[in-house]
Write an enzyme that holds these catalytic residues in place. Sequence first.
Site, short mmCIF file in Angstrom:
data_model
loop_
_atom_site.label_atom_id
_atom_site.label_comp_id
_atom_site.label_asym_id
_atom_site.label_seq_id
_atom_site.Cartn_x
_atom_site.Cartn_y
_atom_site.Cartn_z
CG ASN A 163 9.43 -7.32 115.79
OD1 ASN A 163 9.29 -6.18 115.45
ND2 ASN A 163 8.96 -8.29 114.81
CG ASP A 208 8.96 -11.79 111.17
OD1 ASP A 208 9.22 -10.87 112.09
OD2 ASP A 208 8.68 -11.54 109.91
NE ARG A 240 20.22 -2.01 108.78
CZ ARG A 240 20.86 -2.00 107.99
NH1 ARG A 240 20.74 -1.49 106.63
NH2 ARG A 240 22.20 -2.50 108.02
CB SER A 278 2.10 -11.77 116.41
OG SER A 278 1.05 -12.37 115.45
CG HIS A 318 5.18 -9.88 111.88
ND1 HIS A 318 6.11 -9.56 110.85
CD2 HIS A 318 4.23 -10.62 111.05
CE1 HIS A 318 5.77 -9.89 109.67
NE2 HIS A 318 4.94 -10.53 109.90
C1 GAR Z 1 3.94 -1.70 111.88
O1 GAR Z 1 2.73 -2.14 111.17
C2 GAR Z 1 4.78 -2.86 112.28
O2 GAR Z 1 4.07 -4.01 112.68
C3 GAR Z 1 5.56 -3.28 110.99
O3 GAR Z 1 5.79 -1.88 110.82
C4 GAR Z 1 4.92 -1.16 111.00
C5 GAR Z 1 5.59 0.02 111.59
O4 GAR Z 1 4.79 1.29 111.90
N1 GAR Z 1 6.89 -3.80 111.55
C6 GAR Z 1 7.15 -4.97 110.79
O5 GAR Z 1 6.84 -5.00 109.59
C7 GAR Z 1 8.36 -5.74 111.09
N2 GAR Z 1 8.65 -6.68 110.35
P1 GAR Z 1 5.12 2.48 112.95
O6 GAR Z 1 6.36 2.92 112.43
O7 GAR Z 1 4.07 3.40 112.66
O8 GAR Z 1 4.89 2.02 114.49
#
Ligand code: GAR
Length: 219
Positions: A110, A148, A94, A139, A112
């Site tokens: 975070n 981001d 979110r 990153s 990304h």
């Molecule tokens: C990960 O690839 C993370 O980098 C991305 O969601 C995935 C979560 O995987 N995050 C984003 O895109 C944030 N904007 P996970 O729940 O298995 O850690």
Amino acid sequence: MTRHARLAVVASGRGRNLQAIQHTIEQGGLDATIVGVFSNRRRAPALAFAADRGLHHFALKPKRFHDRAAFDVALAEAVAAVDPDWVILAGYMRILTPKFIDRFSGRLVNIHPSLLPAYKGLDTHARALAAGETVHGASVHIVTDELDAGPVIRQGYIHTADDDTPETLGERVMSRVEQQIYPAALAELSSGRVVYRDGGIIRDGQPQKEAPNDCYDAD
Ligand code: GAR
């Protein structure tokens, strides 16, 4: 900060980054404790993992709040209640409002799935492939009010393959890059080797001009 770090993790999905962080703590690679796992989805596998490990976990349903800001205030209250040093976004899907971001300013981190500043936002793997990128990665960055766009602590990359799909590429970025660089960046932050100051990253006492970006291709 050089003391044992208290981490609050906020996640929406599978929780593979959460798992990598917890695993690194258990292996002694990160001097920290996960003091709470928070989600906007009651059924998020990340919460199931937290429950399984006996970690404090908490879900908050967005529908119970009249707008995004009200939800973020409640989420911030729940997170603040566990008194974290760092608030770790691990697949939190979110968009956060300043109500949340400002409360944890400077200690909100975070990951990304792209080599920022390229491919902010969603569908990063598909967009990287469509653009014909030969390298792609992830990153770790400090969260600021701009999506981001906060300063990057460290990155990692792999080479794309001709037959990659967004799914195969995303799986390699997760398992080879994300699961390595997130615990590594958190260890650097919690040990004080990396500091966020005046909107920038200080590494080993010097302003960081370019974030470390290692290759994680298999041998
Ligand atoms: C990960 O690839 C993370 O980098 C991305 O969601 C995935 C979560 O995987 N995050 C984003 O895109 C944030 N904007 P996970 O729940 O298995 O850690």
